[in-house]
Scaffold this motif. Structure first.
Motif, short mmCIF file in Angstrom:
data_model
loop_
_atom_site.label_atom_id
_atom_site.label_comp_id
_atom_site.label_asym_id
_atom_site.label_seq_id
_atom_site.Cartn_x
_atom_site.Cartn_y
_atom_site.Cartn_z
N GLY A 67 42.30 -39.91 33.61
CA GLY A 67 41.22 -40.65 32.97
C GLY A 67 39.87 -39.99 33.18
O GLY A 67 38.97 -40.10 32.34
N CYS A 68 39.71 -39.29 34.30
CA CYS A 68 38.45 -38.59 34.58
C CYS A 68 38.62 -37.08 34.64
O CYS A 68 37.73 -36.33 34.23
CB CYS A 68 37.86 -39.08 35.90
N HIS A 69 39.76 -36.65 35.17
CA HIS A 69 39.96 -35.20 35.38
C HIS A 69 40.43 -34.55 34.08
O HIS A 69 41.61 -34.23 33.90
CB HIS A 69 40.94 -34.97 36.53
N ASN A 70 39.47 -34.39 33.18
CA ASN A 70 39.76 -33.82 31.87
C ASN A 70 38.90 -32.60 31.57
O ASN A 70 38.90 -32.10 30.45
CB ASN A 70 39.55 -34.88 30.78
N GLY A 71 38.17 -32.11 32.58
CA GLY A 71 37.31 -30.96 32.39
C GLY A 71 35.90 -31.32 31.97
O GLY A 71 35.02 -30.45 31.97
N ARG A 72 35.68 -32.59 31.62
CA ARG A 72 34.34 -33.03 31.23
C ARG A 72 33.72 -33.90 32.33
O ARG A 72 32.66 -33.57 32.85
CB ARG A 72 34.40 -33.81 29.91
N ARG A 73 34.39 -34.96 32.68
CA ARG A 73 33.85 -35.84 33.72
C ARG A 73 34.13 -35.29 35.12
O ARG A 73 33.36 -35.52 36.05
CB ARG A 73 34.46 -37.24 33.58
#
Length: 329
Positions: free
Chosen positions: A84-90
């Motif tokens: 949910g967060c570890h996507n390269g953006r957040r």
């Protein structure tokens, strides 16, 4: 009640109420099949500006406070759980495996006493984990060993080494030690080949696979070596000592011969090889090997046979009157 006292009571009540909602946060360990143990740190996440002290950001949307079903990496890639967060953006992407999954050095035992040490560190500093896993290697220990021949065809380490990394024939870059190889030679006894001095001079690529394949090879005769096969490719007297210098490889020790009607005779090679070459005696006077030789009498030696070819009182002491020089008395 005075106002200051009321204020103190109010503060104490607030502290009591707040402490009732305080939860102890600890690290959580997740044992991953074939992937080691992943440690999740609550404190590190609570210290990030995006989360602060707001536990609900994760525990209302991604994780329930009670025990939940494990989530696969494929599900995380679709936004579940850590994804949910570890996507390269957040936050850093899921492909940055080493941030969560432990990597360690691996030791592979090689038949013959050698071993290869694989270190993840220099590889993960230049490449992503997904460059190797699972396209080239699965996760975990249950991997089928891969031979050097297979690596030469692009399997395992050979997918990079020999193309985008150092050659597979830079053997000492991976193999921690070079072992001695022993060859059973029927006529002369075992011959021991030491990789150490050879690997330092021409390098592994000078012999493998040009002269020797990795692993077991068909034995080569001395006649084949004289034609440039096997050891004879270098041991010509120019690049390395000549094949005629037999004692450099072949064991030449003491030979005890039983003598009928007399005491045994011990023949020492050392004083003879110090003055003569092996071919001065072999095979013109003596056949090579531990095979039983036909007995020679003293009368035949007097006629120049066997030891008598040299022990004639001219080249070496006479056999007839120096019995104690040979016979164990």
């Amino acid at each position: 009640m005075y106002r200051p006292q009321r204020a103190i009571v109010l503060i104490l009540c607030l502290m009591a109420c707040t402490s009732a909602y305080c939860l102890e946060v600890t690290d959580v360990n997740f044992p991953i099949r074939d992937g080691g143990v992943v440690t999740f740190s609550h404190n590190k996440h609570l210290q990030t500006p995006a989360i602060g002290d707001n536990c609900n950001i994760c525990h209302e949307h991604f994780f329930k406070t009670k025990r939940i079903r494990p989530v696969t990496m494929a599900e995380m890639a679709r936004g579940r759980s850590c994804g949910g967060c570890h996507n390269g953006r957040r936050a850093f992407p899921l492909s940055d495996c080493g941030k969560c999954h432990p990597t360690r050095d691996l030791t592979f035992k090689i038949p013959g006493g050698d071993q290869v040490l694989f270190s993840h560190t220099p590889h993960t500093s230049r490449f992503r984990c997904t460059d190797c896993h699972t396209r080239i290697y699965g996760y975990g220990r249950a991997q089928r060993p891969v031979s050097m021949d297979e690596m030469g065809r692009g399997r395992s380490c050979g997918a990079c080494h020999g193309q985008s990394a150092f050659s597979l024939f830079s053997c000492n870059r991976c193999h921690q030690k070079s072992y001695d190889a022993s060859y059973r030679v029927v006529p002369t006894g075992p011959v021991t080949f030491s990789h150490g001095p050879h690997a330092k001079l021409p390098g592994c690529g000078a012999c493998h696979p040009h002269l020797f394949n990795k692993g077991k090879n068909r034995p080569s005769s001395m006649m084949e070596m004289e034609k440039g096969r096997s050891c004879g490719a270098c041991h010509t007297g120019r690049r390395a000592f000549d094949l005629n210098d037999c004692s450099r490889c072949h064991m030449a020790g003491k030979i005890v011969m039983k003598v009928k009607g007399s005491t045994p005779v011990t023949f020492p090679h050392a004083p003879h090889t110090a003055k003569y070459g092996c071919t001065d005696c072999h095979p013109r006077l003596f056949r090579l090997g531990y095979v039983k030789q036909r007995g020679i009498t003293m009368e035949q030696m007097d006629q120049g046979k066997s030891c008598g070819a040299c022990h004639d009182d001219t080249t070496a002491f006479n056999t007839r009157f120096n019995c104690h020089r040979c016979h164990d008395m």
